[in-house]
Design an enzyme around this catalytic site. Sequence first.
Site, PDB file in Angstrom:
ATOM      1  N   HIS A   1      32.983   6.789  34.120  1.00 20.12           N
ATOM      2  CA  HIS A   1      33.984   7.791  34.492  1.00 20.12           C
ATOM      3  C   HIS A   1      34.313   8.656  33.285  1.00 20.12           C
ATOM      4  O   HIS A   1      34.544   8.146  32.192  1.00 20.12           O
ATOM      5  CB  HIS A   1      35.261   7.121  34.999  1.00 20.12           C
ATOM      6  CG  HIS A   1      36.369   8.094  35.262  1.00 20.12           C
ATOM      7  ND1 HIS A   1      37.527   8.117  34.516  1.00 20.12           N
ATOM      8  CD2 HIS A   1      36.488   9.086  36.180  1.00 20.12           C
ATOM      9  CE1 HIS A   1      38.311   9.087  34.971  1.00 20.12           C
ATOM     10  NE2 HIS A   1      37.712   9.677  35.978  1.00 20.12           N
ATOM     11  N   SER A   2      34.316   9.970  33.467  1.00 24.51           N
ATOM     12  CA  SER A   2      34.753  10.924  32.452  1.00 24.51           C
ATOM     13  C   SER A   2      33.986  10.712  31.142  1.00 24.51           C
ATOM     14  O   SER A   2      32.765  10.780  31.119  1.00 24.51           O
ATOM     15  CB  SER A   2      36.273  10.810  32.264  1.00 24.51           C
ATOM     16  OG  SER A   2      36.803  11.919  31.584  1.00 24.51           O
ATOM     17  N   TYR A   3      34.675  10.414  30.025  1.00 18.69           N
ATOM     18  CA  TYR A   3      34.003  10.130  28.755  1.00 18.69           C
ATOM     19  C   TYR A   3      33.013   8.974  28.896  1.00 18.69           C
ATOM     20  O   TYR A   3      31.985   8.942  28.206  1.00 18.69           O
ATOM     21  CB  TYR A   3      35.060   9.811  27.700  1.00 18.69           C
ATOM     22  CG  TYR A   3      34.540   9.242  26.405  1.00 18.69           C
ATOM     23  CD1 TYR A   3      33.960  10.056  25.436  1.00 18.69           C
ATOM     24  CD2 TYR A   3      34.664   7.879  26.126  1.00 18.69           C
ATOM     25  CE1 TYR A   3      33.503   9.531  24.230  1.00 18.69           C
ATOM     26  CE2 TYR A   3      34.212   7.345  24.935  1.00 18.69           C
ATOM     27  CZ  TYR A   3      33.626   8.164  23.986  1.00 18.69           C
ATOM     28  OH  TYR A   3      33.183   7.639  22.798  1.00 18.69           O
TER      29      TYR A   3
ATOM     30  N   GLY B   1      30.887   8.549  31.048  1.00 18.57           N
ATOM     31  CA  GLY B   1      29.576   9.055  31.412  1.00 18.57           C
ATOM     32  C   GLY B   1      28.698   9.297  30.204  1.00 18.57           C
ATOM     33  O   GLY B   1      27.492   9.021  30.220  1.00 18.57           O
TER      34      GLY B   1
END
Length: 242
Positions: free
Chosen positions: A76-78, A80
């Site tokens: 998720h988000s960072y 990734g």
Amino acid sequence: MNASTSPLAGNKPTIVIVHGAWSDSAPFNAVDALLETEGFTVTHFANPLRALGADTDYLSAFLKSRTSGPVVLVGHSYGGAVIGGAALSHPEVKALVYLNAFVPEEGETILDLAGRAGPVDAAALFEKAPFPGDHNVDLYLTPGAFAGGFVNGLPEEIAAPLFAKQRPITYGALSEPARANQAWKTLPSWYVAGDEDHSIAIETQLWMAERAGSTLTRVSSGHLSMAAEPGTVAGVIIRAAA
């Protein structure tokens, strides 16, 4: 780390979930329950949020020591950026799932990607907390940025506890270039993009998903799609694990 195993899990890939900045594994609770009902082992990686390269190396070590058999990585988000850098270090990783996530190419930073849709107003977004012994700072989201850009669309009973428990990320992690050998170039990937995401512009999410060749799912939710649309997110992960 939090792991649960059902009697059927031995026949399925382990799902390793990597949270992003300003959160921990809590927004995944409903997704975890759905995956476990389907017989998956779900394991959460405690993302340090200190430096992109170091966090990536830590995930690589975690995969080698804490998993066996096939793995699907979910970021998720960072997170990734972390899974994309670590996946090829472990030959059992079979697929990547990006949730409202950054998918950098070699040399790109999180700040580079965040700024594709317009300049990042650091003063409005972040409260800085310098720490001793380093020329770095922890970044917390301001109340306004958290409410309007991180948990927007979620009910208050879910959103309020997350602000109190937010985990900071260092400025260095957001400004560190991604390494070579990004896994999305060779592994199959899926991407869940939130149309109401105020943290990563939907246009940037769609551009990254297309560049990575990801199978795309769009949801009418904000940045925490796993909390807003757990059934859809769990379904994408299950398809990636098939």
